[in-house]
Each structure stands twice: as structure tokens, then as C-alpha cells.
Design a protein around this motif. Structure first.
Motif, PDB file in Angstrom:
ATOM      1  N   VAL A  36       0.892  -1.267  -0.099  1.00  0.00           N
ATOM      2  CA  VAL A  36       0.072   0.134   0.098  1.00  0.00           C
ATOM      3  C   VAL A  36       0.871   1.301  -0.091  1.00  0.00           C
ATOM      4  N   PHE A  37       0.293   2.110  -0.400  1.00  0.00           N
ATOM      5  CA  PHE A  37       1.013   3.738  -0.578  1.00  0.00           C
ATOM      6  C   PHE A  37       0.926   4.662   0.363  1.00  0.00           C
ATOM      7  N   GLU A  38       0.677   4.215   1.767  1.00  0.00           N
ATOM      8  CA  GLU A  38       0.261   5.066   2.757  1.00  0.00           C
ATOM      9  C   GLU A  38       1.420   5.440   3.679  1.00  0.00           C
ATOM     10  N   TYR A  70       3.018   9.731  -6.045  1.00  0.00           N
ATOM     11  CA  TYR A  70       2.697  11.111  -6.519  1.00  0.00           C
ATOM     12  C   TYR A  70       1.646  11.013  -7.185  1.00  0.00           C
ATOM     13  N   LYS A  71       1.298   9.989  -8.202  1.00  0.00           N
ATOM     14  CA  LYS A  71       0.106  10.058  -9.054  1.00  0.00           C
ATOM     15  C   LYS A  71      -1.089   9.836  -8.330  1.00  0.00           C
ATOM     16  N   LEU A  72      -1.098   9.157  -7.348  1.00  0.00           N
ATOM     17  CA  LEU A  72      -2.372   9.181  -6.513  1.00  0.00           C
ATOM     18  C   LEU A  72      -2.604  10.328  -5.792  1.00  0.00           C
ATOM     19  N   LYS A  73      -1.361  10.992  -5.152  1.00  0.00           N
ATOM     20  CA  LYS A  73      -1.639  12.319  -4.768  1.00  0.00           C
ATOM     21  C   LYS A  73      -2.235  13.432  -5.677  1.00  0.00           C
ATOM     22  N   PRO A  93      -9.506   6.228  -7.907  1.00  0.00           N
ATOM     23  CA  PRO A  93      -8.738   5.838  -9.016  1.00  0.00           C
ATOM     24  C   PRO A  93      -9.077   4.479  -9.764  1.00  0.00           C
ATOM     25  N   LYS A  94      -9.424   4.494 -10.938  1.00  0.00           N
ATOM     26  CA  LYS A  94      -9.920   3.207 -11.683  1.00  0.00           C
ATOM     27  C   LYS A  94      -8.695   2.264 -11.368  1.00  0.00           C
TER      28      LYS A  94
END
Length: 381
Positions: free
Chosen positions: A90-92, A148-151, A171-172
Motif C-alpha cells: 500500500v502507498f500510505e 505522487y500519481k495518487l496524490k 482511481p480506476k
């Protein structure tokens, strides 16, 4: 005079039906070919090469100077790392260094399954410390890029100003539970928000952009040596900061003049035409912590779990994982086909009910009284 419009094959579409409205006359800049958009990597070529290799890890080479992947299969190496990151973590977390070790172990295992890294790890006389540090650096960079893309998606969806809208704008292809957890645990964290603002301001101070692309300098050097037998760091720097032979701005041009002047000074000091280009770049571009300007990042220490592990995947394990991917794809295709058939049946029923014909109840009995009388009369006859 009537205007000729390309409505089908044989028109201006080059043998393709126009995708736009046939009543609309396209301008000179429009085309019948739909615009291509970049989508997520599917790794089709990588999986095909893996299958052709007998489900065994693919051979891979690494640059002895930087430890980065070069040569055959190297372009797939960072892409596969991105896929593994999306599947197993996960990216948290603030950075890759903060990701729990069990998550990292899954990613490293998947990487060893697909590429023959174990041979570099076990063979004597190799540059394994550089390789392991390079792998960890790629993981760190790809983790940062994905975050960064998620942000960016979060900010475009309203960010903290429109909290409920951002929550519902997952996001898809991304898990909704992970998305909301990411917002709560990271994007709303005051420390993270403050650091992001500082980093954004620092990026705005960059004097000139690089046009290097996705290929690393190590890969550029390897490919150039394979073609011509020589390579120049200085020429590569100039190429990566120019477009069609012209520097992107005056700062890049002035920097290249400093590099050229550094070459001249070193040649005069040593009385020789041959001077180490790394020294030229060091004097012309200056030194920077954690980065060799014109060459690449200085390798950081590898993750302890990667530095101390000795992993050799079993062929049957790799084959099993590949078969799982194929089975997942097959199930998705079957589900799509089932949905298409259901849609076709529903459409047929809809047209039948609005075509003026007889309507039937679910059990097949006819509900039209006049039709029933006609049927009885036919039976009497």
C-alpha cells in the motif's frame, strides 16, 4: 456543389471508417484514427518471454558502475517492480524505507521469480552490493512515483477542500478501502502536507528539465557501446538536455559551456587530450549529495532484507504464478463474454416487446383475450 464526406472505406480514412460524426467535415488536423492514450503496463511481452524461457527466470545483466539493469530484458525490469508494488503493498507510508519488511519480501520474491538475479547474488567476483543497492533504489523511486500519481488524483478530485468527493473518487483499478485509508493516514497528515509543500517549491527552482526519458544513462551507455563501440557522458548529457540539437533554455546552454571549459582546463593541467569525463562533469556541474551529475544517483544502502537474503526460486513456483495470471485473464474473458450474451438477450427481448408483436408473461401464457379466441377458432377448424 455538394461536399464529399468520407463515410466508409475508400474515403479519407485510409481504409478505416471514420470515428467522428459522418455529418461533420473534419479539418486538416483531424484524423479518422482514434487518439491513442497511454494506459497501465500489462507486461504482455514480459510474460510471453517468460513462457518462452520455460517458466524460468529471465537472464538479466547489470552495469558494473551503477548496478542498474542493462541489455536484454532490462526495459521490463522497473516495470515489473511497479506491478509488484501495486499488487503487494500500500502507498500510505512516507517512503519505501518505511514499508514493512513482509511487504518488501513479497516484492523481492516476485522479482527473483521473474529475473535471474540469484545468479548475480551467488556467483563469485560479481558486483552484487551495487546490484542490490540499485534494486532498492528503483523500488524507492517507483514507490514515490506511484504515490505522487495518487496524490495528484486526490488533488484533482478536490483534495481536503472537498473531502467527501475525494473519498468517492477512487482511481480506476485501485481498491476503495486502500484509497480511503491512504487519504486518512497520509494525505491528511500535517507532517506529510508540509513536506510536500517544501518539495514542490524545490522542484519549481529547477533551472532546466531533462529530456532523458525512461531509459537510464547506464542503458544508454550500454546500447551506444554495442552499436558504435564508444560512449561519451558529456555528449549524452547534452543530448538529454536538448531538443533537436538545441538546448531547452539558456541555463542548459550556459551549463554546457561550463562543462566544455572544464574539459579544456583539465587538458591544459595534465597536458593530454584524454581526460576522464567523470572528472569533467564533476568540475563543470559541481558536486551534489546523493547524485553524480550527468551519470546518475549514488547508490544508497540496500534494504537489510535484500542484502542478507539468499533466494533461488523454484521453477515450479514460477510456472504456477504464471498459470495463475493466465487463469485470471481467462476468467475475466469468460465473464465479459457472459455479460455480452446477457446484454444481447435483453436487447432482443426489448425489441420483441416494442415491435407490435404478442407480449407474453414470464410463464409463457398468452394474455391477449382476442388472441386466445383466435386460437380456439383455429382448433375448431
Amino acid at each position: 456543389m455538394a461536399t464529399q464526406i468520407a463515410r466508409a472505406h475508400g474515403g479519407d480514412g485510409g481504409g478505416r471508417d471514420p470515428t467522428h460524426n459522418p455529418k461533420h467535415v473534419p479539418s486538416s488536423c483531424q484524423s479518422s484514427v482514434p487518439k491513442k492514450t497511454r494506459k497501465g503496463a500489462k507486461n504482455y511481452e514480459l510474460l510471453k518471454a517468460f513462457e518462452d524461457n520455460g517458466y524460468m527466470p529471465l537472464p538479466i545483466n547489470f552495469d558494473p558502475l551503477t548496478g542498474e539493469a542493462i541489455g536484454d530484458h532490462s526495459k521490463w525490469f522497473p516495470r515489473w517492480i511497479t506491478t509488484l508494488l501495486e499488487d503487494h503493498t500500500v502507498f500510505e507510508y512516507e517512503s519505501w524505507q518505511n514499508v514493512p519488511e513482509p511487504h518488501k519480501l513479497q516484492i523481492y520474491t516476485g522479482l527473483f521469480d521473474m529475473f535471474d538475479i540469484a545468479s548475480w547474488q551467488k556467483a563469485p567476483g560479481t558486483h552484487w552490493p551495487r546490484v542490490q543497492a540499485s534494486i532498492d533504489t528503483i523500488c524507492s523511486n517507483r514507490y514515490r512515483d506511484k504515490k505522487y500519481k495518487l496524490k495528484l488524483h486526490y488533488e484533482n478530485a478536490g483534495g481536503s477542500k472537498e473531502g467527501s468527493k475525494a473519498y468517492d473518487s477512487c482511481p480506476k483499478g485501485y481498491d476503495e478501502t486502500k484509497w480511503r485509508s491512504l487519504i486518512d493516514n497520509l494525505f491528511k497528515d500535517e507532517k506529510y502536507v508540509k513536506r510536500s509543500s517544501v518539495n514542490k517549491a524545490n522542484r519549481a527552482k529547477q533551472l532546466f528539465p531533462s529530456l532523458q526519458g525512461s531509459k537510464s544513462i547506464s542503458s544508454q551507455r550500454y546500447d551506444q557501446i554495442q552499436k558504435t563501440g564508444k560512449f561519451s557522458y558529456v555528449e549524452t548529457w547534452a543530448k538529454n538536455h536538448s531538443r533537436k540539437g538545441v538546448f531547452v533554455n539558456k541555463h542548459a546552454a550556459e551549463t554546457y559551456e561550463k562543462i566544455d571549459q572544464a574539459r579544456t582546463d583539465l587538458q591544459c593541467e595534465r597536458g593530454t587530450e584524454e581526460v576522464d569525463e567523470l572528472e569533467i562533469l564533476g568540475r563543470g556541474l559541481g558536486e551534489r549529495s546523493g547524485y553524480i551529475l550527468g551519470v546518475g544517483r549514488k547508490l544508497k544502502h540496500a534494504s537489510p532484507i535484500l542484502a542478507t537474503s539468499s533466494y533461488m526460486p523454484e521453477p515450479q513456483t514460477s510456472k504456477k504464478k504464471y498459470e495463475e495470471l493466465e487463469e485470471r485473464s481467462r476468467r475475466q474473458e469468460e465473464e465479459m463474454e457472459r455479460m455480452r450474451q446477457e446484454m444481447a438477450e435483453m436487447r432482443a427481448l426489448f425489441l420483441r416487446g416494442h415491435s407490435g408483436g404478442e407480449s407474453s408473461t414470464p410463464n409463457g401464457s398468452n394474455t391477449n383475450p382476442s388472441s386466445q379466441n383466435d386460437d380456439h377458432e383455429d382448433e375448431d377448424e
